[in-house]
Design a protein around this motif. Sequence first.
Motif, short mmCIF file in Angstrom:
data_model
loop_
_atom_site.label_atom_id
_atom_site.label_comp_id
_atom_site.label_asym_id
_atom_site.label_seq_id
_atom_site.Cartn_x
_atom_site.Cartn_y
_atom_site.Cartn_z
N GLY A 1 22.57 -3.76 4.44
CA GLY A 1 21.94 -3.17 3.27
C GLY A 1 21.59 -4.17 2.18
N ARG A 2 21.89 -5.44 2.39
CA ARG A 2 21.62 -6.43 1.35
C ARG A 2 20.15 -6.83 1.30
NH1 ARG A 2 25.50 -11.40 1.48
NH2 ARG A 2 24.47 -11.66 -0.56
N LEU A 3 19.47 -6.83 2.44
CA LEU A 3 18.03 -7.03 2.46
C LEU A 3 17.38 -5.65 2.51
CD1 LEU A 3 17.87 -10.07 4.88
CD2 LEU A 3 17.45 -10.09 2.42
N VAL A 4 16.58 -5.36 1.51
CA VAL A 4 16.05 -4.01 1.30
C VAL A 4 14.62 -3.96 1.83
CG1 VAL A 4 15.54 -2.24 -0.42
CG2 VAL A 4 17.47 -3.82 -0.78
N PRO A 5 14.31 -3.03 2.75
CA PRO A 5 12.97 -3.02 3.35
C PRO A 5 11.87 -2.64 2.37
CG PRO A 5 14.26 -1.15 4.11
CD PRO A 5 15.20 -2.02 3.34
N LEU A 6 10.79 -3.40 2.42
CA LEU A 6 9.57 -3.14 1.66
C LEU A 6 8.43 -3.11 2.66
CD1 LEU A 6 7.99 -2.91 -1.04
CD2 LEU A 6 7.87 -5.41 -1.04
N CYS A 7 7.78 -1.97 2.81
CA CYS A 7 6.81 -1.79 3.88
C CYS A 7 5.37 -1.78 3.39
CB CYS A 7 7.12 -0.49 4.64
SG CYS A 7 8.59 -0.65 5.71
N LEU A 8 4.45 -1.94 4.36
CA LEU A 8 3.02 -1.93 4.11
C LEU A 8 2.44 -0.57 4.46
CD1 LEU A 8 2.06 -5.25 5.98
CD2 LEU A 8 2.62 -5.00 3.55
N ILE A 9 1.22 -0.32 3.97
CA ILE A 9 0.43 0.82 4.43
C ILE A 9 -0.93 0.32 4.90
CG2 ILE A 9 1.53 2.58 3.01
CD1 ILE A 9 -0.93 2.30 1.09
N PRO A 10 -1.60 1.06 5.77
CA PRO A 10 -3.00 0.76 6.09
C PRO A 10 -3.88 1.19 4.93
CG PRO A 10 -2.25 2.68 7.32
CD PRO A 10 -1.07 2.17 6.58
N LEU A 11 -4.26 0.25 4.09
CA LEU A 11 -4.95 0.56 2.84
C LEU A 11 -6.31 1.23 3.05
CD1 LEU A 11 -4.17 -2.82 1.06
CD2 LEU A 11 -3.44 -0.59 0.21
N TRP A 12 -6.89 1.04 4.22
CA TRP A 12 -8.24 1.52 4.46
C TRP A 12 -8.32 3.00 4.81
CZ3 TRP A 12 -5.32 -1.67 7.47
CH2 TRP A 12 -4.99 -1.22 8.76
N ASP A 13 -7.19 3.67 5.01
CA ASP A 13 -7.20 5.07 5.42
C ASP A 13 -6.01 5.77 4.78
OD1 ASP A 13 -6.65 7.50 6.95
OD2 ASP A 13 -8.14 6.79 8.38
N VAL A 14 -6.27 6.61 3.78
CA VAL A 14 -5.17 7.21 3.03
C VAL A 14 -4.36 8.17 3.90
CG1 VAL A 14 -6.46 9.17 2.07
CG2 VAL A 14 -4.55 8.19 0.77
N GLY A 15 -5.01 8.81 4.88
CA GLY A 15 -4.27 9.69 5.79
C GLY A 15 -3.27 8.92 6.64
N LEU A 16 -3.71 7.77 7.15
CA LEU A 16 -2.81 6.91 7.91
C LEU A 16 -1.71 6.34 7.01
CD1 LEU A 16 -5.38 4.95 10.13
CD2 LEU A 16 -3.82 6.77 10.86
#
Length: 419
Positions: free
Chosen positions: A164-179
């Motif tokens: 739990g010391r490294l906290v996940p920061l994730c990406l999104i597919p910016l080109w498609d808001v539904g995805l």
Amino acid sequence: MAELPRIVSVDDHVIEPAHLFETWLPARYRARGPQPLTAGIGQLAYIGGKYRITMDPEGPPTDWWIYEDLRFPYKRNIAAVGFDRDEMTLEGITRAEMRPGCWDPAERLKDMDLNHVEASLCFPTFPRFCGQTFAEAHDKEVALACVRAYNDWMVEEWCGDSGGRLVPLCLIPLWDVGLAVAEIERNAARGVRAVTFSEIPTHLGLPSIHSGHWDPFFAVCAETGTVVNMHIGSSSQMPAASPDAPPAVQASLSFNNAMASMMDFLFSGVLVRFPALRLAYSEGQMGWIPYALERADDVWREHRAWGGVRDIVPEPPSSYYYRQIYCCFFRDRHGIAALDAVGRDNATFETDYPHVDSTFPHTKEIALDHVRGLDEETVYKLMRGNAIRMLGLDLDRDRDRDQNRDRDGGRAATRTPGR
């Protein structure tokens, strides 16, 4: 203050290991996905606020990613820890030359221990701060697979064995808001509570936050408790003055992106429509915030009729900031001096490891220099408490439970009998 609490840093960075996409990208996409390469780097030029970089077989060895028509090198200024200040240049670098904590999670934890840091949230490097690399790709099927592969690596490998010391920061597919909504839901189901987003999407050729296009994304972030993290430069450009100004001008003005973005949100109605949404501004510092809020409230009072916000922002903009926005700092004495206006519940701390701005390995001394003279509760909030609350971390629960019990007991003791 007996001892500085161990820090929860809300803005650090990771250098992606060479095996990332070979390991985590489905086999059918690997030939078309990012490829690691060590090759010479040419002379780097800084023209009009943008870097121009070429490969040169005779140049210094450098680790690159090759992806479609992109050639992405790692440079010393983004893997600067371990170098003297005057060696933190824009020259190319290989992973072998970097401090291993840049890309190895076990070594990162060791460096965090050396640096008085308990937990860390890390932004990407090759994908860029909010995944622009994949948004700009031509083959969006592969790009989507790359976003998911990066997130799988982030959650399961980079953070997986860190306790739990490294906290996940994730990406999104910016080109498609539904995805993007689907990716938030996928990651929230496995405990992720942070996503990175562009401070000014229109600079990336994407719809603005005023358009309503991003409302499904904001809604799912609010529903899942996912914090929207916006790093300076996540609009793929930094503020500059003269086109021939040196990079130092750009670096000095970097907070302007965070300020512009925050004004966008305060007057957009987004925070009105989504009162549970939380925003976090990364590496923007905070000394500018008191005047920005003062000016926003003044414009709201005096100019809202013609300013286009009378019907969409019912309360002074600062009220939404104090309710829903976090800032962070690491060298900002002016922000500390104006802490009541910045917000004692809104400010968090960062170390910016391993970038050129990083306070490693002197973070404890620098933090102490800033918070000396503040009361212990405020120091706790700045160094870790606000970050724990923002990110929903499983830390200090016993402390919070005891404090809540003490507060409840105190209220009970002072309550008038019969009421």
